[in-house]
Design a protein around this motif. Structure first.
Motif, PDB file in Angstrom:
ATOM      1  N   ASP A 156      12.646   4.663  -9.204  1.00  0.00           N
ATOM      2  CA  ASP A 156      13.889   5.441  -9.284  1.00  0.00           C
ATOM      3  C   ASP A 156      14.445   5.821  -7.920  1.00  0.00           C
ATOM      4  O   ASP A 156      15.655   5.916  -7.748  1.00  0.00           O
ATOM      5  CB  ASP A 156      13.688   6.709 -10.127  1.00  0.00           C
ATOM      6  N   VAL A 157      13.562   6.059  -6.937  1.00  0.00           N
ATOM      7  CA  VAL A 157      14.037   6.464  -5.606  1.00  0.00           C
ATOM      8  C   VAL A 157      14.293   5.264  -4.700  1.00  0.00           C
ATOM      9  O   VAL A 157      14.703   5.430  -3.555  1.00  0.00           O
ATOM     10  CB  VAL A 157      13.080   7.457  -4.903  1.00  0.00           C
ATOM     11  N   GLY A 158      14.048   4.065  -5.207  1.00  0.00           N
ATOM     12  CA  GLY A 158      14.381   2.875  -4.438  1.00  0.00           C
ATOM     13  C   GLY A 158      13.234   2.198  -3.715  1.00  0.00           C
ATOM     14  O   GLY A 158      13.457   1.339  -2.865  1.00  0.00           O
ATOM     15  N   MET A 159      11.991   2.560  -4.045  1.00  0.00           N
ATOM     16  CA  MET A 159      10.870   1.813  -3.472  1.00  0.00           C
ATOM     17  C   MET A 159      10.833   0.452  -4.149  1.00  0.00           C
ATOM     18  O   MET A 159      11.173   0.318  -5.323  1.00  0.00           O
ATOM     19  CB  MET A 159       9.548   2.546  -3.693  1.00  0.00           C
ATOM     20  N   ASP A 160      10.432  -0.555  -3.408  1.00  0.00           N
ATOM     21  CA  ASP A 160      10.400  -1.910  -3.950  1.00  0.00           C
ATOM     22  C   ASP A 160       9.141  -2.178  -4.765  1.00  0.00           C
ATOM     23  O   ASP A 160       9.172  -2.919  -5.738  1.00  0.00           O
ATOM     24  CB  ASP A 160      10.512  -2.924  -2.811  1.00  0.00           C
ATOM     25  N   THR A 161       8.039  -1.579  -4.351  1.00  0.00           N
ATOM     26  CA  THR A 161       6.784  -1.743  -5.067  1.00  0.00           C
ATOM     27  C   THR A 161       5.836  -0.627  -4.637  1.00  0.00           C
ATOM     28  O   THR A 161       6.123   0.107  -3.698  1.00  0.00           O
ATOM     29  CB  THR A 161       6.155  -3.146  -4.825  1.00  0.00           C
ATOM     30  N   VAL A 162       4.730  -0.513  -5.341  1.00  0.00           N
ATOM     31  CA  VAL A 162       3.729   0.511  -5.034  1.00  0.00           C
ATOM     32  C   VAL A 162       2.356  -0.147  -5.022  1.00  0.00           C
ATOM     33  O   VAL A 162       2.064  -0.995  -5.867  1.00  0.00           O
ATOM     34  CB  VAL A 162       3.741   1.643  -6.094  1.00  0.00           C
ATOM     35  N   ILE A 163       1.525   0.241  -4.046  1.00  0.00           N
ATOM     36  CA  ILE A 163       0.123  -0.164  -4.065  1.00  0.00           C
ATOM     37  C   ILE A 163      -0.710   1.097  -4.254  1.00  0.00           C
ATOM     38  O   ILE A 163      -0.329   2.173  -3.793  1.00  0.00           O
ATOM     39  CB  ILE A 163      -0.304  -0.951  -2.802  1.00  0.00           C
ATOM     40  N   TYR A 164      -1.801   0.943  -4.966  1.00  0.00           N
ATOM     41  CA  TYR A 164      -2.611   2.099  -5.339  1.00  0.00           C
ATOM     42  C   TYR A 164      -3.932   2.104  -4.575  1.00  0.00           C
ATOM     43  O   TYR A 164      -4.622   1.089  -4.514  1.00  0.00           O
ATOM     44  CB  TYR A 164      -2.868   2.102  -6.852  1.00  0.00           C
ATOM     45  N   LYS A 165      -4.232   3.258  -3.995  1.00  0.00           N
ATOM     46  CA  LYS A 165      -5.493   3.444  -3.269  1.00  0.00           C
ATOM     47  C   LYS A 165      -6.622   3.594  -4.281  1.00  0.00           C
ATOM     48  O   LYS A 165      -6.433   4.273  -5.286  1.00  0.00           O
ATOM     49  CB  LYS A 165      -5.414   4.705  -2.401  1.00  0.00           C
ATOM     50  N   PRO A 166      -7.752   3.037  -4.033  1.00  0.00           N
ATOM     51  CA  PRO A 166      -8.051   2.144  -2.919  1.00  0.00           C
ATOM     52  C   PRO A 166      -7.540   0.743  -3.241  1.00  0.00           C
ATOM     53  O   PRO A 166      -7.710   0.252  -4.359  1.00  0.00           O
ATOM     54  CB  PRO A 166      -9.575   2.148  -2.835  1.00  0.00           C
ATOM     55  N   TYR A 167      -6.887   0.113  -2.298  1.00  0.00           N
ATOM     56  CA  TYR A 167      -6.331  -1.219  -2.501  1.00  0.00           C
ATOM     57  C   TYR A 167      -7.123  -2.223  -1.665  1.00  0.00           C
ATOM     58  O   TYR A 167      -7.798  -1.865  -0.712  1.00  0.00           O
ATOM     59  CB  TYR A 167      -4.851  -1.270  -2.128  1.00  0.00           C
ATOM     60  N   THR A 168      -7.023  -3.484  -2.040  1.00  0.00           N
ATOM     61  CA  THR A 168      -7.700  -4.555  -1.299  1.00  0.00           C
ATOM     62  C   THR A 168      -6.714  -5.199  -0.334  1.00  0.00           C
ATOM     63  O   THR A 168      -5.498  -4.973  -0.427  1.00  0.00           O
ATOM     64  CB  THR A 168      -8.217  -5.637  -2.264  1.00  0.00           C
ATOM     65  N   MET A 169      -7.226  -6.019   0.564  1.00  0.00           N
ATOM     66  CA  MET A 169      -6.348  -6.783   1.459  1.00  0.00           C
ATOM     67  C   MET A 169      -5.441  -7.689   0.627  1.00  0.00           C
ATOM     68  O   MET A 169      -4.295  -7.908   0.989  1.00  0.00           O
ATOM     69  CB  MET A 169      -7.169  -7.611   2.449  1.00  0.00           C
ATOM     70  N   SER A 170      -5.952  -8.192  -0.483  1.00  0.00           N
ATOM     71  CA  SER A 170      -5.134  -9.036  -1.356  1.00  0.00           C
ATOM     72  C   SER A 170      -3.980  -8.244  -1.955  1.00  0.00           C
ATOM     73  O   SER A 170      -2.856  -8.745  -2.048  1.00  0.00           O
ATOM     74  CB  SER A 170      -5.971  -9.636  -2.478  1.00  0.00           C
ATOM     75  N   ASP A 171      -4.250  -7.004  -2.369  1.00  0.00           N
ATOM     76  CA  ASP A 171      -3.184  -6.150  -2.907  1.00  0.00           C
ATOM     77  C   ASP A 171      -2.111  -5.931  -1.847  1.00  0.00           C
ATOM     78  O   ASP A 171      -0.914  -6.021  -2.128  1.00  0.00           O
ATOM     79  CB  ASP A 171      -3.730  -4.783  -3.332  1.00  0.00           C
ATOM     80  N   LEU A 172      -2.551  -5.621  -0.636  1.00  0.00           N
ATOM     81  CA  LEU A 172      -1.623  -5.377   0.469  1.00  0.00           C
ATOM     82  C   LEU A 172      -0.824  -6.635   0.788  1.00  0.00           C
ATOM     83  O   LEU A 172       0.405  -6.582   0.909  1.00  0.00           O
ATOM     84  CB  LEU A 172      -2.393  -4.894   1.705  1.00  0.00           C
ATOM     85  N   SER A 173      -1.500  -7.771   0.901  1.00  0.00           N
ATOM     86  CA  SER A 173      -0.826  -9.041   1.194  1.00  0.00           C
ATOM     87  C   SER A 173       0.190  -9.390   0.112  1.00  0.00           C
ATOM     88  O   SER A 173       1.300  -9.815   0.401  1.00  0.00           O
ATOM     89  CB  SER A 173      -1.845 -10.179   1.308  1.00  0.00           C
ATOM     90  N   SER A 174      -0.195  -9.200  -1.137  1.00  0.00           N
ATOM     91  CA  SER A 174       0.691  -9.504  -2.254  1.00  0.00           C
ATOM     92  C   SER A 174       1.942  -8.621  -2.221  1.00  0.00           C
ATOM     93  O   SER A 174       3.060  -9.103  -2.423  1.00  0.00           O
ATOM     94  CB  SER A 174      -0.061  -9.324  -3.573  1.00  0.00           C
ATOM     95  N   ALA A 175       1.754  -7.336  -1.961  1.00  0.00           N
ATOM     96  CA  ALA A 175       2.899  -6.419  -1.878  1.00  0.00           C
ATOM     97  C   ALA A 175       3.823  -6.813  -0.738  1.00  0.00           C
ATOM     98  O   ALA A 175       5.051  -6.840  -0.896  1.00  0.00           O
ATOM     99  CB  ALA A 175       2.405  -4.983  -1.703  1.00  0.00           C
ATOM    100  N   LEU A 176       3.256  -7.135   0.408  1.00  0.00           N
ATOM    101  CA  LEU A 176       4.074  -7.553   1.554  1.00  0.00           C
ATOM    102  C   LEU A 176       4.838  -8.829   1.243  1.00  0.00           C
ATOM    103  O   LEU A 176       6.029  -8.939   1.526  1.00  0.00           O
ATOM    104  CB  LEU A 176       3.198  -7.755   2.794  1.00  0.00           C
ATOM    105  N   HIS A 177       4.153  -9.778   0.654  1.00  0.00           N
ATOM    106  CA  HIS A 177       4.796 -11.049   0.322  1.00  0.00           C
ATOM    107  C   HIS A 177       5.951 -10.847  -0.660  1.00  0.00           C
ATOM    108  O   HIS A 177       6.963 -11.535  -0.581  1.00  0.00           O
ATOM    109  CB  HIS A 177       3.773 -12.034  -0.242  1.00  0.00           C
ATOM    110  N   SER A 178       5.809  -9.882  -1.559  1.00  0.00           N
ATOM    111  CA  SER A 178       6.855  -9.667  -2.559  1.00  0.00           C
ATOM    112  C   SER A 178       8.114  -9.027  -1.976  1.00  0.00           C
ATOM    113  O   SER A 178       9.188  -9.156  -2.549  1.00  0.00           O
ATOM    114  CB  SER A 178       6.325  -8.819  -3.716  1.00  0.00           C
ATOM    115  N   VAL A 179       7.995  -8.349  -0.832  1.00  0.00           N
ATOM    116  CA  VAL A 179       9.175  -7.659  -0.289  1.00  0.00           C
ATOM    117  C   VAL A 179       9.738  -8.273   0.988  1.00  0.00           C
ATOM    118  O   VAL A 179      10.895  -8.036   1.321  1.00  0.00           O
ATOM    119  CB  VAL A 179       8.908  -6.149  -0.032  1.00  0.00           C
ATOM    120  N   LEU A 180       8.935  -9.034   1.715  1.00  0.00           N
ATOM    121  CA  LEU A 180       9.426  -9.603   2.964  1.00  0.00           C
ATOM    122  C   LEU A 180      10.244 -10.853   2.698  1.00  0.00           C
ATOM    123  O   LEU A 180       9.965 -11.609   1.773  1.00  0.00           O
ATOM    124  CB  LEU A 180       8.263  -9.939   3.900  1.00  0.00           C
TER     125      LEU A 180
END
Length: 172
Positions: free
Chosen positions: A98-122
């Protein structure tokens, strides 16, 4: 090289995320709160490729930062925003969208979670770093994408599925 702004009030979280992003070959700038992030963004001649912000911080939290950024950048190219939180409740996810974030990652996250989130927005041209990852990391990343799609399909079969949130999460 992509330039990422990380915003977190916890120094340990900033250090960890900074190390993870650097390992992925990305350039990192750090801010300890939303106000500092706004100051950094306003003072730069170039735009960040992405902002990763903790959702729950004192002063200006990540949700408020996202709202402010989207308001200030209206009519200009937006900066993709990834929320980061330990609160994996549906209300937190919906608020992030609702506030305009593109995606959310949840702690504790893995490097794969982080990479996937980055790939989805870059933008595609800023994702070349994926090709530079060692083979085992690319395989881990590919497996994370497959798992994410599998989970989304599973969630969509539920009668209580939040289709808007699921679609937003997998759009990348």
């Amino acid at each position: 090289m992509s330039d990422i702004l990380i915003v977190d009030d916890d120094a340990i979280n900033r250090l960890l995320l900074s190390k993870q992003l650097t390992e992925l070959g990305l350039s990192v700038t750090q801010a300890s709160n939303g106000y500092e992030a706004l100051k950094i963004i306003r003072s730069r001649n170039s735009v960040f490729d992405c902002v990763i912000t903790d959702c729950h911080m004192p002063e200006l939290n990540g949700f408020e930062l996202a709202e402010q950024l989207n308001k200030e950048l209206m009519g200009q190219p937006s900066i993709p925003i990834i929320g980061c939180t330990a609160d994996n409740s549906l209300s937190s996810s919906e608020r992030a969208l609702d506030v305009g974030m593109d995606t959310v990652i949840y702690k504790p996250y893995t490097m794969s979670d982080l990479s996937s989130a980055l790939h989805s927005v870059l933008k595609k041209e800023t994702c070349e770093w994926v090709l530079e990852l060692p083979t085992e990391h690319r395989l881990e990343y590919a497996n994370a994408v497959v798992e994410s799609v599998r989970i989304a399909l599973e969630e969509l079969q539920s009668e209580q599925a939040n289709i808007k949130a699921i679609a937003h999460r997998v759009k990348g």
